[in-house]
Write an enzyme that holds these catalytic residues in place. Structure first.
Site, mmCIF file in Angstrom:
data_model
loop_
_atom_site.group_PDB
_atom_site.id
_atom_site.type_symbol
_atom_site.label_atom_id
_atom_site.label_comp_id
_atom_site.label_asym_id
_atom_site.label_seq_id
_atom_site.Cartn_x
_atom_site.Cartn_y
_atom_site.Cartn_z
ATOM 1 N N ARG A 111 1.928 -3.745 -14.565
ATOM 2 C CA ARG A 111 2.473 -2.729 -13.665
ATOM 3 C C ARG A 111 3.736 -2.070 -14.234
ATOM 4 O O ARG A 111 4.649 -1.717 -13.480
ATOM 5 C CB ARG A 111 2.795 -3.312 -12.290
ATOM 6 C CG ARG A 111 1.573 -3.587 -11.443
ATOM 7 C CD ARG A 111 1.034 -2.300 -10.825
ATOM 8 N NE ARG A 111 -0.248 -2.545 -10.176
ATOM 9 C CZ ARG A 111 -0.385 -2.814 -8.876
ATOM 10 N NH1 ARG A 111 0.654 -2.860 -8.109
ATOM 11 N NH2 ARG A 111 -1.569 -3.014 -8.380
ATOM 12 N N ARG A 166 6.254 2.293 -9.564
ATOM 13 C CA ARG A 166 7.317 2.825 -8.712
ATOM 14 C C ARG A 166 8.723 2.408 -9.110
ATOM 15 O O ARG A 166 9.681 2.968 -8.591
ATOM 16 C CB ARG A 166 7.009 2.468 -7.254
ATOM 17 C CG ARG A 166 5.834 3.276 -6.718
ATOM 18 C CD ARG A 166 5.208 2.653 -5.497
ATOM 19 N NE ARG A 166 4.549 1.410 -5.850
ATOM 20 C CZ ARG A 166 3.868 0.658 -4.994
ATOM 21 N NH1 ARG A 166 3.784 1.005 -3.737
ATOM 22 N NH2 ARG A 166 3.288 -0.454 -5.395
ATOM 23 N N ARG A 185 3.883 11.205 -9.712
ATOM 24 C CA ARG A 185 2.973 10.902 -8.608
ATOM 25 C C ARG A 185 3.066 11.965 -7.515
ATOM 26 O O ARG A 185 2.060 12.317 -6.905
ATOM 27 C CB ARG A 185 3.318 9.531 -8.019
ATOM 28 C CG ARG A 185 2.278 8.986 -7.064
ATOM 29 C CD ARG A 185 2.840 7.820 -6.288
ATOM 30 N NE ARG A 185 1.859 7.031 -5.575
ATOM 31 C CZ ARG A 185 1.179 7.427 -4.525
ATOM 32 N NH1 ARG A 185 1.315 8.658 -4.063
ATOM 33 N NH2 ARG A 185 0.338 6.615 -3.918
ATOM 34 N N ASP A 196 -6.827 2.080 -11.887
ATOM 35 C CA ASP A 196 -6.835 0.958 -10.945
ATOM 36 C C ASP A 196 -8.137 0.192 -11.116
ATOM 37 O O ASP A 196 -9.142 0.753 -11.554
ATOM 38 C CB ASP A 196 -6.694 1.448 -9.499
ATOM 39 C CG ASP A 196 -6.160 0.323 -8.621
ATOM 40 O OD1 ASP A 196 -4.931 0.206 -8.494
ATOM 41 O OD2 ASP A 196 -6.970 -0.470 -8.106
ATOM 42 N N TYR A 246 -12.828 -7.357 -2.858
ATOM 43 C CA TYR A 246 -12.490 -6.086 -2.192
ATOM 44 C C TYR A 246 -13.726 -5.421 -1.590
ATOM 45 O O TYR A 246 -13.660 -4.815 -0.522
ATOM 46 C CB TYR A 246 -11.810 -5.121 -3.175
ATOM 47 C CG TYR A 246 -10.350 -5.443 -3.407
ATOM 48 C CD1 TYR A 246 -9.400 -5.189 -2.425
ATOM 49 C CD2 TYR A 246 -9.916 -5.997 -4.608
ATOM 50 C CE1 TYR A 246 -8.067 -5.483 -2.621
ATOM 51 C CE2 TYR A 246 -8.577 -6.301 -4.824
ATOM 52 C CZ TYR A 246 -7.659 -6.037 -3.820
ATOM 53 O OH TYR A 246 -6.336 -6.326 -4.017
HETATM 54 O O1 CP3 Z 1 1.009 -0.324 -15.359
HETATM 55 C C1 CP3 Z 1 -0.067 -0.904 -15.174
HETATM 56 O O2 CP3 Z 1 -0.126 -2.145 -15.107
HETATM 57 C C2 CP3 Z 1 -1.346 -0.101 -15.143
HETATM 58 C C3 CP3 Z 1 -1.790 0.349 -13.873
HETATM 59 C C4 CP3 Z 1 -2.445 -0.542 -12.838
HETATM 60 C C5 CP3 Z 1 -2.468 -0.185 -11.470
HETATM 61 N N1 CP3 Z 1 -3.258 -1.065 -10.804
HETATM 62 C C6 CP3 Z 1 -1.786 0.977 -10.879
HETATM 63 C C7 CP3 Z 1 -1.406 0.944 -9.467
HETATM 64 C C8 CP3 Z 1 -3.202 -1.719 -12.969
HETATM 65 C C9 CP3 Z 1 -3.452 -2.553 -14.198
HETATM 66 C C10 CP3 Z 1 -3.710 -2.035 -11.679
HETATM 67 C C11 CP3 Z 1 -4.611 -3.167 -11.409
HETATM 68 C C12 CP3 Z 1 -4.826 -3.607 -10.031
HETATM 69 N N2 CP3 Z 1 -5.033 -2.837 -8.921
HETATM 70 C C13 CP3 Z 1 -4.969 -4.956 -9.650
HETATM 71 C C14 CP3 Z 1 -4.920 -6.128 -10.590
HETATM 72 C C15 CP3 Z 1 -3.525 -6.489 -10.965
HETATM 73 C C16 CP3 Z 1 -2.712 -7.044 -9.851
HETATM 74 O O3 CP3 Z 1 -1.681 -6.430 -9.524
HETATM 75 O O4 CP3 Z 1 -3.063 -8.111 -9.320
HETATM 76 C C17 CP3 Z 1 -5.198 -4.992 -8.259
HETATM 77 C C18 CP3 Z 1 -5.405 -6.224 -7.415
HETATM 78 C C19 CP3 Z 1 -5.252 -3.643 -7.818
HETATM 79 C C20 CP3 Z 1 -5.516 -3.153 -6.443
HETATM 80 C C21 CP3 Z 1 -4.365 -2.405 -5.904
HETATM 81 N N3 CP3 Z 1 -3.930 -1.182 -6.366
HETATM 82 C C22 CP3 Z 1 -3.538 -2.778 -4.832
HETATM 83 C C23 CP3 Z 1 -3.660 -4.069 -4.041
HETATM 84 C C24 CP3 Z 1 -2.592 -1.758 -4.662
HETATM 85 C C25 CP3 Z 1 -1.586 -1.626 -3.558
HETATM 86 C C26 CP3 Z 1 -0.410 -2.473 -3.748
HETATM 87 C C27 CP3 Z 1 0.733 -1.687 -4.311
HETATM 88 O O5 CP3 Z 1 1.334 -2.150 -5.301
HETATM 89 O O6 CP3 Z 1 1.058 -0.653 -3.718
HETATM 90 C C28 CP3 Z 1 -2.830 -0.790 -5.672
HETATM 91 C C29 CP3 Z 1 -2.071 0.453 -5.889
HETATM 92 C C30 CP3 Z 1 -1.525 0.730 -7.247
HETATM 93 N N4 CP3 Z 1 -2.208 0.590 -8.416
HETATM 94 C C31 CP3 Z 1 -0.229 1.224 -7.544
HETATM 95 C C32 CP3 Z 1 -0.146 1.362 -8.931
HETATM 96 C C33 CP3 Z 1 0.993 1.870 -9.741
HETATM 97 C C34 CP3 Z 1 0.825 1.591 -6.521
HETATM 98 C C35 CP3 Z 1 0.380 2.813 -5.789
HETATM 99 C C36 CP3 Z 1 1.370 3.925 -5.709
HETATM 100 O O7 CP3 Z 1 1.842 4.470 -6.725
HETATM 101 O O8 CP3 Z 1 1.636 4.304 -4.574
#
Ligand code: CP3
Length: 341
Positions: A25, A29, A38, A75, A151
């Protein structure tokens, strides 16, 4: 020739002269630059589907944080969508699926995704590869079949994923049918990502820890093993199974090049379990980055000494939290890069 290929070298088991580092990640943010990009997209899904914007935020952490690899901004939920289950990302709540999987007809209606279905990610990879100009490797990824299935059945995030687990206990044959479709889709997707320029790939099994050990082998590792077998001739592959500390030996036996570790695992014990022929990645608790610099330095030094310089990639034990101070992240990254054993 890649200018900085230290992460790739460590993944392949080649000697390095310092510890490489990237962060789960890292695009997100914590960076005001991410939030600005974004804001130019209508919503998260449109953002993920826009190759120019995805490329921009993928490269930001390389420029701003100084990490040794870029991970493509996307994602794990793009796979359910490509198979026929669209999702929404609800602000401050997380993913939400209108349709979920309940029976055989629902599974039969799903497609096996191909690279073509995820062309927007492939375009983002090609563009990022070009813009990175061989500065650092580009990491591709997908969710592990269990985390994706969780999911698809639950329809949202959950503390217990009890609907998904109920499905495993009450309809195991159907679960295997669905796992098979997800696995085939994930293999197609990772192969396409590598063709489009991903230098290495990672499988995220974020909800591994919710299964029992027995269930983990039967429903999760079996399919991770299939993915690793299909991908390992093509590129280094990392398996990150959060909270599956008991499975490290079995994960190493899949032949993956790297195992990602969460912060509950002791580095020395992980090395004994995983053996010498695999790279370890991890495992700073992201919450350490809320502490002062002195504490970060002290704890990080203990971790680095425990892992050692070779066959190791520094990372967190899970993704960065949005409210972590970017200056602390920069401090952590520089500390690791400058650390002398
Ligand atoms: O920088 C990186 O690591 C690459 C980008 C990346 C994202 N999601 C972007 C993202 C990666 C590798 C993921 C994988 C992901 N997505 C996982 C596996 C890794 C982990 O964290 O366990 C999972 C379970 C998801 C599902 C997911 N996506 C959730 C549960 C959420 C909401 C929670 C949150 O952090 O808000 C997301 C959203 C998400 N994916 C964001 C980002 C940057 C935040 C959304 C935003 O910008 O508003």
């Amino acid at each position: 020739m890649m200018k900085n290929d230290i992460v790739l070298k460590a993944a392949k088991g080649e000697n390095v002269d310092r510890v490489p580092i990237w962060l789960m990640r890292q695009a997100g943010r914590i960076l005001p630059e991410y939030r600005a990009t974004r804001a130019r997209a209508k919503n998260f899904i449109e953002f993920v589907k826009n190759p120019e914007l995805a490329c921009e935020v993928t490269i930001q952490p390389v420029d701003i944080l100084g990490v040794d690899a870029a991970i493509i901004f996307s994602d794990i939920l793009v796979i359910p969508e490509a198979m026929g289950l669209p999702y929404e990302m609800i602000e401050a709540k997380g993913p939400w699926f209108e349709k979920t999987i309940k029976n055989k007809a629902d599974i039969d209606a799903l497609r096996i995704a191909t690279g073509e279905d995820l062309n927007y990610v492939l375009q983002a990879l090609r563009l990022t590869k070009k813009e990175l100009n061989n500065r650092v490797p580009l990491i591709g990824f997908c969710g592990a079949p269990w985390t994706i299935l969780a999911y698809m059945i639950e329809g949202s995030g959950s503390k217990t994923f009890s609907k998904a687990k109920q499905f495993l206990y009450t309809q195991p044959e159907l679960a295997h049918l669905l796992f098979d479709k997800i696995t085939k889709s994930s293999i197609n997707y990772l192969k396409a990502q590598i063709e489009a320029g991903a230098d290495m790939v990672q499988i995220f099994d974020s909800w591994a820890g919710i299964l029992s050990e027995k269930q983990y082998y039967e429903f999760a590792l079996k399919y991770i093993n299939e993915i690793v077998n299909a991908i390992k001739p093509l590129a280094p592959i990392t398996v990150f199974a959060k909270d599956a500390h008991y499975a490290l030996k079995k994960i190493s036996e899949t032949g993956c090049s790297t195992i990602g570790l969460d912060w509950t695992v002791d580095p020395a014990k992980a090395r004994v379990e995983a053996g010498k022929n695999v790279t370890l990645q991890g495992n700073t608790d992201p919450c350490l980055l809320y502490a002062d610099e002195k504490t970060i330095a002290k704890e990080t030094e203990i971790m680095l000494r425990a892992f050692g310089k070779q066959r190791y990639i520094c990372n967190l034990g899970h993704g960065l939290y949005p409210d972590i101070d970017k200056e602390k992240v920069k401090f952590f990254v520089s500390f690791v890069k400058e650390f002398k054993f």
